[in-house]
Design a protein around this motif. Structure first.
Motif, PDB file in Angstrom:
ATOM      1  N   MET A   1       0.842  -1.199   0.000  1.00  0.00           N
ATOM      2  CA  MET A   1       0.000   0.000   0.000  1.00  0.00           C
ATOM      3  C   MET A   1       0.880   1.252   0.000  1.00  0.00           C
ATOM      4  N   SER A   2       0.568   2.188  -0.892  1.00  0.00           N
ATOM      5  CA  SER A   2       1.385   3.386  -1.034  1.00  0.00           C
ATOM      6  C   SER A   2       1.198   4.338   0.143  1.00  0.00           C
ATOM      7  N   PRO A   3       2.210   5.212   0.393  1.00  0.00           N
ATOM      8  CA  PRO A   3       2.071   6.207   1.468  1.00  0.00           C
ATOM      9  C   PRO A   3       0.848   7.104   1.289  1.00  0.00           C
ATOM     10  N   GLU A   4       0.491   7.401   0.014  1.00  0.00           N
ATOM     11  CA  GLU A   4      -0.671   8.245  -0.262  1.00  0.00           C
ATOM     12  C   GLU A   4      -1.959   7.555   0.191  1.00  0.00           C
ATOM     13  N   MET A   5      -2.069   6.249  -0.063  1.00  0.00           N
ATOM     14  CA  MET A   5      -3.249   5.498   0.367  1.00  0.00           C
ATOM     15  C   MET A   5      -3.343   5.459   1.891  1.00  0.00           C
ATOM     16  N   GLY A 173     -16.583   5.847   4.423  1.00  0.00           N
ATOM     17  CA  GLY A 173     -17.548   5.481   3.385  1.00  0.00           C
ATOM     18  C   GLY A 173     -17.303   6.240   2.098  1.00  0.00           C
ATOM     19  N   ASP A 174     -17.041   7.529   2.228  1.00  0.00           N
ATOM     20  CA  ASP A 174     -16.752   8.369   1.062  1.00  0.00           C
ATOM     21  C   ASP A 174     -15.480   7.900   0.367  1.00  0.00           C
ATOM     22  N   LEU A 175     -14.479   7.561   1.161  1.00  0.00           N
ATOM     23  CA  LEU A 175     -13.211   7.072   0.595  1.00  0.00           C
ATOM     24  C   LEU A 175     -13.426   5.770  -0.162  1.00  0.00           C
ATOM     25  N   GLY A 176     -14.186   4.857   0.440  1.00  0.00           N
ATOM     26  CA  GLY A 176     -14.437   3.581  -0.217  1.00  0.00           C
ATOM     27  C   GLY A 176     -15.187   3.731  -1.527  1.00  0.00           C
ATOM     28  N   ILE A 177     -16.145   4.641  -1.575  1.00  0.00           N
ATOM     29  CA  ILE A 177     -16.933   4.849  -2.792  1.00  0.00           C
ATOM     30  C   ILE A 177     -16.101   5.539  -3.869  1.00  0.00           C
ATOM     31  N   GLY A 180     -12.453   3.057  -3.969  1.00  0.00           N
ATOM     32  CA  GLY A 180     -12.683   1.619  -4.121  1.00  0.00           C
ATOM     33  C   GLY A 180     -13.654   1.272  -5.224  1.00  0.00           C
ATOM     34  N   TYR A 181     -14.739   2.076  -5.355  1.00  0.00           N
ATOM     35  CA  TYR A 181     -15.783   1.758  -6.336  1.00  0.00           C
ATOM     36  C   TYR A 181     -15.604   2.528  -7.636  1.00  0.00           C
ATOM     37  N   GLN A 182     -15.536   3.871  -7.550  1.00  0.00           N
ATOM     38  CA  GLN A 182     -15.504   4.687  -8.764  1.00  0.00           C
ATOM     39  C   GLN A 182     -14.175   4.587  -9.504  1.00  0.00           C
ATOM     40  N   ARG A 183     -13.076   4.391  -8.787  1.00  0.00           N
ATOM     41  CA  ARG A 183     -11.765   4.293  -9.442  1.00  0.00           C
ATOM     42  C   ARG A 183     -11.272   2.843  -9.538  1.00  0.00           C
ATOM     43  N   PHE A 184     -12.156   1.908  -9.224  1.00  0.00           N
ATOM     44  CA  PHE A 184     -11.836   0.477  -9.355  1.00  0.00           C
ATOM     45  C   PHE A 184     -10.549   0.111  -8.613  1.00  0.00           C
ATOM     46  N   MET A 185     -10.509   0.450  -7.317  1.00  0.00           N
ATOM     47  CA  MET A 185      -9.356   0.108  -6.486  1.00  0.00           C
ATOM     48  C   MET A 185      -9.833  -0.806  -5.349  1.00  0.00           C
ATOM     49  N   PRO A 186      -9.928  -2.107  -5.640  1.00  0.00           N
ATOM     50  CA  PRO A 186     -10.456  -3.039  -4.622  1.00  0.00           C
ATOM     51  C   PRO A 186      -9.627  -3.066  -3.344  1.00  0.00           C
ATOM     52  N   GLU A 187      -8.317  -2.798  -3.464  1.00  0.00           N
ATOM     53  CA  GLU A 187      -7.482  -2.802  -2.260  1.00  0.00           C
ATOM     54  C   GLU A 187      -7.872  -1.684  -1.295  1.00  0.00           C
ATOM     55  N   MET A 188      -8.335  -0.556  -1.857  1.00  0.00           N
ATOM     56  CA  MET A 188      -8.785   0.543  -1.011  1.00  0.00           C
ATOM     57  C   MET A 188     -10.110   0.180  -0.328  1.00  0.00           C
ATOM     58  N   MET A 189     -11.009  -0.450  -1.076  1.00  0.00           N
ATOM     59  CA  MET A 189     -12.268  -0.886  -0.491  1.00  0.00           C
ATOM     60  C   MET A 189     -12.026  -1.888   0.632  1.00  0.00           C
ATOM     61  N   LEU A 190     -11.105  -2.813   0.410  1.00  0.00           N
ATOM     62  CA  LEU A 190     -10.768  -3.813   1.426  1.00  0.00           C
ATOM     63  C   LEU A 190     -10.192  -3.145   2.668  1.00  0.00           C
TER      64      LEU A 190
END
Length: 221
Positions: A1-5, A173-177, A180-190
């Motif tokens: 996971m990147s420092p930005e994440m 929740g906002d971060l996940g959407i 994770g959802y809009q930018r297709f980053m499943p690792e962020m959703m997880l």
């Protein structure tokens, strides 16, 4: 996971904790006296006012039965009036508080009703006023149940805070959407889901431990 994440997750976790803490505090300030009144205002009870009890009961049930996401949208004008905006963490506190207050009231009502009525009658026999009975008998005896109820309310608020992210409420929740959802980053959703699980477990563990400690103190006190 990147420092930005990691930075984004830490920042969003802080927003979620802020939303939940403030809304839980305000909702408790409203829900505690409301719950006590609902538990003591029935026919023949300490503050007997059956009609008021019924009306408040209907209002509480109506608010509780409204799906949270519908409540958020329905009160947008009121949220703008209170917070000056309908998006962001401060705006999210308004619907979170409105959703939590009646829930907390019912939980506290249940905890108060669990108190042995023999203690109330004994206090009455000693000449205690209704307010003294509430403050010195009902609330102290119901405290473990109240703590467990507030723990459940905070856990529910964590779930609601994630849901409010769907309408720009900020937090996890906002971060996940957005990521994770809009930018297709499943690792962020997880990562968001894992953080929420950890928060729920922490709140539940602290609440359970505190309730057990209070229960032992009441039994041995």
């Amino acid at each position: 996971m990147s420092p930005e994440m990691i930075r984004l997750i830490a920042s969003s976790t802080g927003e979620t904790l802020y939303m939940v803490a403030v809304s839980a505090l305000i909702a408790t300030l409203f829900g505690l006296p409301l719950g006590v009144f609902l538990a003591t205002s029935g026919k023949g009870e300490l503050f007997a006012a059956p009609w008021v009890n019924r009306v408040l009961g209907v209002i509480v049930n109506a608010t509780r039965s409204t799906p949270f996401i519908i409540l958020v949208v329905a009160i947008i004008p009121f949220t703008r009036l209170i917070a000056g905006t309908s998006i962001g963490t401060n705006a999210a506190i308004v619907p979170l508080t409105i959703a939590a207050a009646p829930f907390i009231a019912r939980l506290i009502e249940g905890a108060i009703r669990e108190v042995d009525q023999g203690l109330v009658e004994a206090a009455r026999a000693f000449g205690a006023s209704p307010l003294q009975i509430v403050l010195k008998v009902l609330i102290p005896e119901a405290l473990p149940g109240i703590v467990l109820g507030l723990t459940l309310a905070i856990v529910s608020l964590l779930g609601f805070s994630a849901m409010v992210g769907a309408v720009g409420g900020g937090g996890l929740g906002d971060l996940g959407i957005r990521y994770g959802y809009q930018r297709f980053m499943p690792e962020m959703m997880l990562a968001v889901v894992l953080v929420l699980i950890v928060l729920v477990q922490a709140v539940q563990s602290i609440g359970d431990r505190l309730a057990r400690r209070l229960n032992k103190r009441i039994r041995h006190g």
